[in-house]
Enzyme design. Structure first.
Site, PDB file in Angstrom:
ATOM      1  N   THR A 226     -11.794   3.578  12.680  1.00 52.97           N
ATOM      2  CA  THR A 226     -10.538   3.178  12.057  1.00 52.97           C
ATOM      3  C   THR A 226      -9.998   4.310  11.174  1.00 52.97           C
ATOM      4  O   THR A 226     -10.759   5.133  10.699  1.00 52.97           O
ATOM      5  CB  THR A 226     -10.837   1.927  11.207  1.00 52.97           C
ATOM      6  OG1 THR A 226     -11.211   0.884  12.082  1.00 52.97           O
ATOM      7  CG2 THR A 226      -9.667   1.515  10.357  1.00 52.97           C
TER       8      THR A 226
ATOM      9  N   GLY B 200     -10.571  -7.531  14.246  1.00 51.25           N
ATOM     10  CA  GLY B 200     -11.509  -7.137  13.194  1.00 51.25           C
ATOM     11  C   GLY B 200     -10.919  -7.289  11.805  1.00 51.25           C
ATOM     12  O   GLY B 200      -9.984  -8.069  11.600  1.00 51.25           O
TER      13      GLY B 200
ATOM     14  N   GLY C 258     -16.231  -4.711  11.487  1.00 48.37           N
ATOM     15  CA  GLY C 258     -15.209  -5.603  10.962  1.00 48.37           C
ATOM     16  C   GLY C 258     -15.671  -7.006  10.622  1.00 48.37           C
ATOM     17  O   GLY C 258     -15.239  -7.589   9.627  1.00 48.37           O
TER      18      GLY C 258
END
Lengths: 335, 335
Positions: free
Chosen positions: B198, B228, B252
């Site tokens: 991410t 997530g 997540g």
């Protein structure tokens, strides 16, 4: 812990939505229907707890009765999207393990809260959305229905009424408005009676485990795949044995921005406040300051129950650790 | 406050994912690419802040550079779902107003973080998902792309590799496993290198306002519309001028269950801890106890930055209030 020391206190609380619920707008017959259905849901959950069932089983049983009733905005009787569909969201959380499951934007699973529980228990994930979530629920053997199952005349008429209001108000909605103004304007238009019809339940079982679950049809006339606070773990639903299990109902956007359910548990944990104090602070002070209408139900590991709301009413009920049954709709009905 | 009293300190921090990032697995060339891109993103955001721009503009600018780079799991270069698609999630939050916007499961908007910002600023909602979110972004004039825009050979090969591993491991995956075992097993299978890619940014502007934003392609081989922590306000993204702006990267599901970002702000607010202490407690103690790998970047209203992670590495960088630039990848590179 010896077998004799097993905790046997159980308790449950439920809500069926908050908002501008006033005696003068209610017929005696309709009010009786609400009270009877709330009591039925409460007792279904409480029976499970008394028989030694888990708090997870109890909250699901209570919610499914409200999902199947057209009185509430969840399951059958859910409100319509702008497209004339019913898109449902639900979440569940286990206070013992802090496992959680949530679904959003589903239209073919009869019991959205059951789908959320399947996500929690039978998948490595917490949140699933749309067609993917429906496929998962179906593979798990949950009952699927044609989307028309959720249809009710009453909710469809609400949609048409709001569409008409919107049409006549369109000219007043300039692009110059701030997001905050738009949010409040949207609220006025889409909830002329400011009623938020989510359902939820929290419970304490004989093993001292608490759980929370919530199920909703969202906002009438919602667009763009809008998702409210219900499937947002921490906002509309949260549970942790160390603090409390919480289910919220209200204007979802404010509940997300305030992370309402988790904030209540944080105040309990970090400031050593009771569930009643923490829930009151968040619902009656912090949310009011922000402009977010609604309420919560909360239960701690001792079975203490709090049900604060900042609207005119909240469909709610509880059976406390003494077995005392309470059902309330209006502001002035205190346990 | 007089014009002379205007705060002029600015600062920014970014991340590009956390995980088992080891020197021995990295070529010098690839490492240089990461460092250069992180610095480019940092400087893009910092330039905006120095010119008096808002923290919202700065975090979006920094993230868009990472979304457009194939080095990170966001925008172009995002990982593939089980169906061979790229489904992107993003969120943004404004610490001044606590307005927030999030999108999940979108495939046709070039910049997911820009879509999240549109939801925040031009809608009454906080969260939109799927086709509805795409329609909204398109109506708002955001650049749309064919889903193939997000395709990269590298990520598609990762999908195929995981699919093959999964096939060969299928026999070992009995239904008797607990949800927790499934989660960890899933992690081993889908992140053999335990890398969570991410991207995110947090910033403080000259007006003393902080903001956070995050953008991701989620998990390789994800199924069932899995979402997530990124678009879950309070989990992967949170900002409040009174405490801190936070963006997370990691597994997540654990970040949702722990409401990571909001928990850090709650510890700051209710226990009067510094951003560094609060972020360390959540990432290095609470998440580790639960089994959740990853990290966060956090900034408070004074420009103090914390970047804890509990994995072997985290792509990260910051420009502090003194203008000092820091870029780090491995565990042993401290500012």
């Amino acid at each position: 812990m010896s077998a004799f020391a097993q905790q046997s206190k159980v308790a449950i609380a439920i809500h069926g939505g908050a908002g501008t619920i006033l005696r003068e707008n209610m017929t005696a017959e309709r009010e009786a229907e609400y009270r009877a259905k709330l009591e039925e849901a409460l007792k279904a959950g409480h029976d499970i707890l008394e028989e030694g069932g888990t708090s997870l089983d109890a909250v699901v049983a209570a919610i499914q009765i409200m999902e199947e009733s057209t009185l509430f905005n969840a399951g059958k009787g859910a409100v319509f999207t702008n497209d004339g569909k019913n898109e449902l969201d639900a979440a569940i959380m286990d206070g013992k393990t802090r496992n959680a499951g949530a679904v959003a934007g589903i239209s073919t699973v009869k019991s959205p809260v059951a789908a959320a529980r399947m996500v929690m228990e039978n998948s490595p994930h917490v949140m699933m959305i749309g067609a993917g979530a429906e496929q998962f629920a179906s593979e798990q053997g949950l009952e699927t229905v044609d989307p028309s199952y959720f249809y009710t005349d009453r909710r469809f008429e609400q949609l048409e009424k709001i569409r008409n209001t919107e049409k006549s108000q369109l000219d007043h909605d300039g692009d110059s408005k701030s997001a905050e103004d738009k949010r409040q304007g949207y609220l006025d238009k889409h909830f002329p009676d400011r009623k938020f019809g989510t359902v939820g339940a929290v419970a304490l079982d004989q093993n001292g485990n608490i759980a929370a679950a919530t199920s909703t049809g969202g906002m009438t006339n919602k667009r763009y795949g809008r998702v409210g606070d219900v499937p947002v773990i921490g906002a509309g639903t949260y549970a942790d044995n160390a603090t409390a299990a919480i289910s919220a109902t209200g204007h979802g956007e404010y509940f997300i921005r305030s992370v309402v359910a988790h904030d209540i548990t944080a105040i309990m944990k970090y400031q050593n406040k009771s569930v009643q104090e923490a829930a009151n602070t968040v619902v009656k002070d912090k949310l009011v300051d922000m402009g977010g209408g609604g309420g919560v139900i909360a239960i701690d590991g001792e079975g203490n129950i709090a049900m604060p709301f900042n609207t005119k009413g909240m469909y709610r009920g509880s059976i406390d650790t003494e077995g005392k049954v309470y059902i309330g709709i209006y502001e002035d009905e205190q346990p």
